[in-house]
Design a protein around this motif. Structure first.
Motif, PDB file in Angstrom:
ATOM      1  N   ASN A 122      -5.455 -24.140 -29.419  1.00 18.97           N
ATOM      2  CA  ASN A 122      -4.401 -23.251 -28.931  1.00 18.97           C
ATOM      3  C   ASN A 122      -3.870 -22.338 -30.035  1.00 18.97           C
ATOM      4  OD1 ASN A 122      -2.498 -24.745 -30.463  1.00 18.97           O
ATOM      5  ND2 ASN A 122      -2.128 -26.157 -28.769  1.00 18.97           N
ATOM      6  N   LEU A 123      -2.861 -21.564 -29.701  1.00 18.81           N
ATOM      7  CA  LEU A 123      -2.332 -20.574 -30.647  1.00 18.81           C
ATOM      8  C   LEU A 123      -1.809 -21.224 -31.921  1.00 18.81           C
ATOM      9  CD1 LEU A 123      -0.394 -18.282 -28.139  1.00 18.81           C
ATOM     10  CD2 LEU A 123      -2.689 -17.954 -29.055  1.00 18.81           C
ATOM     11  N   GLU A 124      -1.143 -22.368 -31.784  1.00 17.70           N
ATOM     12  CA  GLU A 124      -0.604 -23.043 -32.961  1.00 17.70           C
ATOM     13  C   GLU A 124      -1.724 -23.510 -33.886  1.00 17.70           C
ATOM     14  OE1 GLU A 124       1.901 -24.398 -35.777  1.00 17.70           O
ATOM     15  OE2 GLU A 124       2.325 -23.069 -34.091  1.00 17.70           O
ATOM     16  N   HIS A 125      -2.816 -23.964 -33.322  1.00 17.12           N
ATOM     17  CA  HIS A 125      -3.947 -24.377 -34.161  1.00 17.12           C
ATOM     18  C   HIS A 125      -4.498 -23.194 -34.958  1.00 17.12           C
ATOM     19  CE1 HIS A 125      -4.531 -27.554 -30.793  1.00 17.12           C
ATOM     20  NE2 HIS A 125      -3.719 -28.025 -31.740  1.00 17.12           N
ATOM     21  N   ILE A 126      -4.525 -22.014 -34.349  1.00 11.87           N
ATOM     22  CA  ILE A 126      -4.979 -20.823 -35.067  1.00 11.87           C
ATOM     23  C   ILE A 126      -4.000 -20.484 -36.184  1.00 11.87           C
ATOM     24  CG2 ILE A 126      -5.502 -18.360 -34.869  1.00 11.87           C
ATOM     25  CD1 ILE A 126      -7.560 -20.198 -33.506  1.00 11.87           C
ATOM     26  N   ARG A 127      -2.718 -20.570 -35.903  1.00 17.51           N
ATOM     27  CA  ARG A 127      -1.715 -20.295 -36.945  1.00 17.51           C
ATOM     28  C   ARG A 127      -1.877 -21.255 -38.120  1.00 17.51           C
ATOM     29  NH1 ARG A 127       1.667 -18.611 -32.498  1.00 17.51           N
ATOM     30  NH2 ARG A 127       2.235 -20.759 -31.977  1.00 17.51           N
ATOM     31  N   GLN A 128      -2.081 -22.528 -37.803  1.00 16.48           N
ATOM     32  CA  GLN A 128      -2.215 -23.525 -38.869  1.00 16.48           C
ATOM     33  C   GLN A 128      -3.490 -23.338 -39.683  1.00 16.48           C
ATOM     34  OE1 GLN A 128      -1.799 -27.354 -36.961  1.00 16.48           O
ATOM     35  NE2 GLN A 128       0.363 -27.042 -36.499  1.00 16.48           N
ATOM     36  N   ALA A 129      -4.515 -22.753 -39.077  1.00  8.55           N
ATOM     37  CA  ALA A 129      -5.774 -22.532 -39.806  1.00  8.55           C
ATOM     38  C   ALA A 129      -5.640 -21.440 -40.862  1.00  8.55           C
ATOM     39  CB  ALA A 129      -6.884 -22.166 -38.819  1.00  8.55           C
ATOM     40  N   ASP A 130      -4.651 -20.558 -40.743  1.00  4.61           N
ATOM     41  CA  ASP A 130      -4.356 -19.504 -41.719  1.00  4.61           C
ATOM     42  C   ASP A 130      -5.601 -18.653 -42.021  1.00  4.61           C
ATOM     43  OD1 ASP A 130      -3.257 -17.848 -43.588  1.00  4.61           O
ATOM     44  OD2 ASP A 130      -2.912 -19.395 -45.111  1.00  4.61           O
ATOM     45  N   ILE A 131      -5.905 -17.776 -41.096  1.00  8.57           N
ATOM     46  CA  ILE A 131      -7.115 -16.959 -41.192  1.00  8.57           C
ATOM     47  C   ILE A 131      -7.079 -15.996 -42.378  1.00  8.57           C
ATOM     48  CG2 ILE A 131      -8.290 -15.065 -39.954  1.00  8.57           C
ATOM     49  CD1 ILE A 131      -8.061 -16.799 -37.433  1.00  8.57           C
ATOM     50  N   SER A 132      -5.924 -15.784 -42.965  1.00  8.59           N
ATOM     51  CA  SER A 132      -5.848 -14.918 -44.152  1.00  8.59           C
ATOM     52  C   SER A 132      -6.669 -15.460 -45.314  1.00  8.59           C
ATOM     53  CB  SER A 132      -4.390 -14.753 -44.591  1.00  8.59           C
ATOM     54  OG  SER A 132      -3.870 -15.974 -45.106  1.00  8.59           O
ATOM     55  N   GLN A 133      -7.033 -16.740 -45.260  1.00  6.03           N
ATOM     56  CA  GLN A 133      -7.765 -17.361 -46.375  1.00  6.03           C
ATOM     57  C   GLN A 133      -9.278 -17.095 -46.343  1.00  6.03           C
ATOM     58  OE1 GLN A 133      -6.341 -21.468 -47.592  1.00  6.03           O
ATOM     59  NE2 GLN A 133      -5.781 -21.458 -45.420  1.00  6.03           N
ATOM     60  N   TYR A 134      -9.795 -16.438 -45.287  1.00 12.28           N
ATOM     61  CA  TYR A 134     -11.241 -16.380 -45.078  1.00 12.28           C
ATOM     62  C   TYR A 134     -11.815 -14.973 -45.219  1.00 12.28           C
ATOM     63  CZ  TYR A 134     -10.273 -21.004 -43.358  1.00 12.28           C
ATOM     64  OH  TYR A 134      -9.851 -22.308 -43.282  1.00 12.28           O
ATOM     65  N   ARG A 135     -12.981 -14.902 -45.849  1.00 11.47           N
ATOM     66  CA  ARG A 135     -13.705 -13.637 -45.927  1.00 11.47           C
ATOM     67  C   ARG A 135     -14.327 -13.263 -44.586  1.00 11.47           C
ATOM     68  NH1 ARG A 135     -18.223 -14.378 -50.101  1.00 11.47           N
ATOM     69  NH2 ARG A 135     -18.406 -12.113 -49.914  1.00 11.47           N
ATOM     70  N   ALA A 136     -14.724 -14.267 -43.808  1.00 10.90           N
ATOM     71  CA  ALA A 136     -15.390 -14.015 -42.535  1.00 10.90           C
ATOM     72  C   ALA A 136     -14.990 -15.081 -41.528  1.00 10.90           C
ATOM     73  CB  ALA A 136     -16.906 -14.001 -42.713  1.00 10.90           C
ATOM     74  N   VAL A 137     -14.954 -14.685 -40.256  1.00 11.36           N
ATOM     75  CA  VAL A 137     -14.681 -15.621 -39.168  1.00 11.36           C
ATOM     76  C   VAL A 137     -15.804 -15.470 -38.142  1.00 11.36           C
ATOM     77  CG1 VAL A 137     -13.076 -16.378 -37.386  1.00 11.36           C
ATOM     78  CG2 VAL A 137     -12.198 -15.412 -39.530  1.00 11.36           C
ATOM     79  N   MET A 138     -16.400 -16.613 -37.773  1.00 20.37           N
ATOM     80  CA  MET A 138     -17.511 -16.633 -36.818  1.00 20.37           C
ATOM     81  C   MET A 138     -17.024 -17.209 -35.502  1.00 20.37           C
ATOM     82  SD  MET A 138     -20.918 -16.044 -37.072  1.00 20.37           S
ATOM     83  CE  MET A 138     -22.235 -16.075 -35.877  1.00 20.37           C
TER      84      MET A 138
END
Length: 339
Positions: A122-138
């Motif tokens: 869910n949305l909270e899981h995405i927030r907790q994953a902190d996508i700012s840390q990644y060069r790429a998202v698959m």
């Protein structure tokens, strides 16, 4: 290419499972006497492939509070993949897949995904994953099949674009995971404009633009290898018209093709091998491609690497458990003409 200023190279998001693959290779499904226990799910496989090639990799899925979930997490932790963002969903179960193996072209597949945990991302899981840390998202197509995962994927796309991460989509069409096969295309078409890279087989590309369910036929319960009637050239152009910068079409033993808007097709030859099991080959392909791209290689060389890792996989029994290391991939490619 994304500069190496982020904490991690790549995050993959979506389904995970225990995979029970027939040990009786060549036997019809009804005659199977035992199964090997592996792990699987397209984004899980890609994560393992990326990690074994040397990328700093994280995986976001969800598991149930059950032994299957522990089995999956134990494998990922041993691989050294960052699992810190993976939630346990007490009200759902980790999923399972059962596969028959009848080379060269019959691989019946049964999914057990009712009330599966990974569709509860869910949305909270995405927030907790902190996508700012990644060069790429698959991203992976099946994660868009139901809410709350569907909405979470679109939020993850927004976060990836906001933080200038490379976005890639493995089309991953699994018809039985959608309430209507045409819903797959409607949903995936909404995601396409935000993708830097899209990877898919000809059948998956056609699925994204189906207009009639009668175009789809699944024989021998080969969920991952449907037959889809349509004009592939038109479908390829439709994807490019959506704003996709790079479309990579996977063509098995024939290799792959690169399509970019306004440019000629670039054909990248494959590595013909004897097939044992085609499941996971596309995921290994994706890992090889993302590795090459994130190393700064040109697209031809990155796709050639993808062809090598994909070819290695079809000679193996299972998926994630058999992903190639960098040394294995380079040695294999060098033995057959190089990258």
């Amino acid at each position: 290419m994304q500069e190496k200023t982020k904490k991690y190279d790549i995050l993959t998001i979506g389904r995970s499972s225990i995979d029970l693959y027939s040990n009786d290779i060549g036997s019809p499904f009804v005659d199977i006497t035992s199964f090997g226990a592996f792990v699987g799910g397209s984004p899980l496989n890609i994560a393992v492939g990326c990690k074994r090639l040397g990328l700093n990799t994280a995986f976001l899925t969800a598991v149930g509070n059950d032994q299957v979930g522990k089995f999956i997490l134990n494998f990922l932790d041993k691989e050294g993949i960052n699992t810190s963002s993976i939630p346990t969903i007490n009200t759902a179960r980790s999923s399972a897949v059962i596969l028959g193996i009848e080379p060269p072209d019959r691989f019946p597949l049964v999914y057990y995904r009712d009330n599966c945990a990974d569709i509860q991302i869910n949305l909270e899981h995405i927030r907790q994953a902190d996508i700012s840390q990644y060069r790429a998202v698959m991203f992976s197509g099946t994660a868009f099949s139901k809410d709350p995962s569907r909405t979470a994927m679109f939020y993850a796309i927004e976060e990836a674009k906001k933080h200038r991460a490379v976005t890639a989509l493995d089309i991953d069409f699994r018809a039985d995971q959608w309430f209507d096969p045409l819903a797959f295309g409607v949903t995936i078409r909404a995601a396409l404009p935000y993708m830097d890279f899209v990877l898919g087989t000809e059948e998956e590309i056609l699925a994204a633009f189906m207009t009639d369910p009668k175009q789809l036929e699944i024989k021998h319960q080969q969920i991952s290898a449907p037959e889809i009637r349509g004009n592939i050239d038109n479908a390829i152009q439709e994807i490019l018209n959506k704003g996709v910068k790079n479309l990579i079409v996977k063509r098995g033993a024939d290799g792959a093709s690169i399509f970019r808007q306004g440019e000629d097709e670039i054909k990248v030859p494959g590595f013909p091998v004897e097939v044992i099991n085609v499941l996971g080959a596309g995921d290994s392909f994706a890992a090889g491609f993302m590795y090459g791209y994130l190393q700064g290689w040109d697209l031809y060389k990155a796709v050639r690497m993808a062809n090598a890792t994909g070819a290695i996989m079809v000679t193996k029994h299972g998926c994630a458990n058999f992903m190639a290391t960098l040394e294995e991939a380079i040695a294999f490619a060098n033995s057959k003409g190089g990258l």
